[in-house]
Scaffold this active site. Structure first.
Site, PDB file in Angstrom:
ATOM      1  N   SER A 201       0.832  -1.204   0.000  1.00  0.00           N
ATOM      2  CA  SER A 201       0.000   0.000   0.000  1.00  0.00           C
ATOM      3  C   SER A 201       0.860   1.245   0.000  1.00  0.00           C
ATOM      4  CB  SER A 201      -0.918  -0.009   1.229  1.00  0.00           C
ATOM      5  OG  SER A 201      -1.762   1.122   1.247  1.00  0.00           O
ATOM      6  N   CYS A 325      -7.742   0.952  12.012  1.00  0.00           N
ATOM      7  CA  CYS A 325      -9.068   0.605  11.510  1.00  0.00           C
ATOM      8  C   CYS A 325      -9.947   0.014  12.598  1.00  0.00           C
ATOM      9  CB  CYS A 325      -8.951  -0.402  10.364  1.00  0.00           C
ATOM     10  SG  CYS A 325      -8.220  -1.956  10.876  1.00  0.00           S
TER      11      CYS A 325
END
Length: 385
Positions: A201, A325
């Site tokens: 990422s 998250c």
């Protein structure tokens, strides 16, 4: 005047100036859909292709093996669900400490006829070798073990794990989001060992949010999870995010430049941090395991992690009580639970993740802030008793 200090690089990293410079033309003056046939589209396609080459080069992959997606969660879902859709339902084996974006799609498969087998870890967060071999005896069709854990920083030898799984015929995937830019990654060597796919990422390597990639062996058949115009070799439809992809390419180049020196600097800072924390009575999780050079996860007994993080935030230090998250989840970390950490102790966990720009002065100021804050909290606890 005191400046806030950012110590949460595993959640996201600041955009590097060179990355911003590469992106700016595509945010200000250049435009074009990379699928359009006119000059604007051709220029956008060239920019995407060049970024793909840069990401592939940084990972020792071929450009045709790089599939651009919106984030690590999408890449992990693309492999888990896309691979499952191409194989007969069977066993999917994943480590108990995977990121939720691997664990949750795997659990969804378990409601669709697959058997989910979670691989245990030891008290230091390392893969339990005996349990892994037991999991392989079930001949899983899919295996996913992360290269490095986002909470504890524990590094897994995915090449060895993949090599052990080859005899089962499993497709082996590794979430390498936290490893990229902190550890050397060579997809060609990993692929030869038995790794079929890696997830990486951009925003973990001083690139932009909104761009990531699944690097996948072209012999692996994946069913796309987003249907549409057939972008990304038909594996991920949707107009390419050209500015973010361009930034991803620039960040990937930077990620492998001076990697060894950067890792050594971060390791030195981490050791200084952990020495200071130990002197205050903190327990560092997974201290005996090989870990990312930038990551420390610690706790003080009888001190709530969310409370400590909040007070440190008000003091000017950005740290985390777990994965970004999962910050709204009041339950103890599933990673620490899998390691056998008692829930009341796991609730005290705080993660510090260092990055480019952090220096010794940051660490010393942080240790001082922890000492003051913990002292106050312990005093309040004693008064309550």
């Amino acid at each position: 005047m005191f400046q806030p200090i950012y110590l949460d690089h595993n959640a996201t990293t600041p955009l590097a100036p060179a990355v911003l410079a590469a992106m700016l033309p595509w945010l200000e003056s250049l435009c074009g859909n990379a699928s359009s046939r006119h000059e604007y589209g051709r220029r956008a396609r060239q920019a995407v292709d060049e970024a793909r080459q840069k990401v592939a080069a940084a990972l020792g992959a071929h450009p045709t093996e790089v599939v651009f997606v919106s984030g690590g969660s999408e890449a992990n879902n693309l492999f888990v669900k896309g691979a499952a859709a191409s194989r007969k339902a069977g066993v999917i084996a994943v480590s108990a400490v995977e990121h939720p974006c691997v664990l949750k799609p795997a659990a969804q498969l378990a409601r669709q006829g697959w058997t989910l087998r979670e691989i245990a870890v030891d008290g230091a967060g390392r893969i339990d070798d005996e349990d892994y071999l037991r999991a392989l005896q079930a001949k899983p069709a899919l295996v996913s073990v992360m290269a490095a854990n986002n909470e504890t920083g524990v590094v897994h030898d995915v090449a060895a794990l993949a090599a052990a799984a080859r005899a089962t015929g499993a497709w082996f995937h590794s979430d390498a989001v936290q490893a990229f830019g902190k550890l050397p990654l060579d997809f060609r060597a990993l692929n030869a060992a038995g790794v079929h796919a890696l997830t990486v990422s951009a925003h973990k390597i001083n690139g932009p949010q909104g761009a990531a990639a699944l690097v996948v062996d072209k012999r692996v058949e994946l069913q796309p999870q987003i249907a549409g115009g057939g972008h990304e070799r038909g594996l991920r439809s949707g107009t390419e995010n050209v500015p973010a992809i361009v930034g991803f390419g620039a960040a990937a180049e930077l990620a492998v430049q001076g990697l060894a020196e950067r890792a050594e600097h971060l390791r030195s800072l981490r050791e200084h941090l952990e020495s200071g924390l130990a002197a205050l009575g903190a327990h560092v999780f997974a201290a005996s395991a090989e870990r990312l050079p930038n990551t420390t996860c610690f706790a003080f007994r009888d001190i709530d992690g969310e409370t400590l993080v909040g007070k440190l935030d008000r003091a000017g230090f950005a740290v985390a009580s777990g994965a970004a998250c999962s910050s709204a989840n009041p339950e103890p970390s599933h990673v620490l639970r899998a390691m056998g950490v008692a829930p009341e102790f796991a609730r005290g966990a705080v993660r510090v993740s260092l990055g480019t720009g952090n220096e010794v002065a940051d660490i010393e100021q942080f240790i001082n802030a922890v000492q003051v804050t913990v002292g106050r909290l312990q005093g309040l606890t004693a008064m309550a008793v």
